[in-house]
Design a protein around this motif. Structure first.
Motif: not given
Length: 125
Positions: A62-72
């Motif tokens: 979930s941490t990776v998904l949230i980080t990816a959403a911010f960077s995308t």
């Protein structure tokens, strides 16, 4: 990406590190003062290692998904902004209302001013 929500990533990292340190000290202090509660809290970790690993893996995912959403999101915003400014090209002339007193309710200027500009531009070059 040097900023997130207008705050420097270095500042965010330092604040998060300090918060982690404070939480770690509080947890260790509580564990040392209430040994029975600590043992009750961690007794299922050796009993159910697969479930524990699954929970930890889910939190990391979930941490990776949230980080990816911010960077995308930042990448998409930058791309749209750069494409829009490239499509506009060079600006030769900007027409704007001289001040807000001429058009207090909107950003538009008086139609008579438009007529004067139109007449001035329609003449021979």
């Amino acid at each position: 990406m040097q900023e997130l929500f207008g705050v420097s990533l270095t500042t965010i990292a330092i604040v998060m590190l300090v918060l982690f340190g404070i939480v770690a000290v509080v947890v260790v202090t509580l564990a040392l003062r209430n040994r029975i509660m600590f043992k009750l809290g961690v007794r299922n970790i050796p009993k159910r290692p697969i479930q524990t690993a699954l929970i930890v893996f889910g939190l990391m995912l979930s941490t990776v998904l949230i980080t990816a959403a911010f960077s995308t999101g930042d990448t998409v915003v930058y791309t749209i902004r750069s494409l829009a400014t490239d499509a506009l090209g060079n600006t030769d002339e900007v027409v704007a209302a001289p001040n807000r007193e001429t058009a207090p309710d909107s950003g538009y200027f008086d139609y008579a001013l438009f007529d004067r500009i139109s007449e001035g531009l329609s003449g021979p070059r």
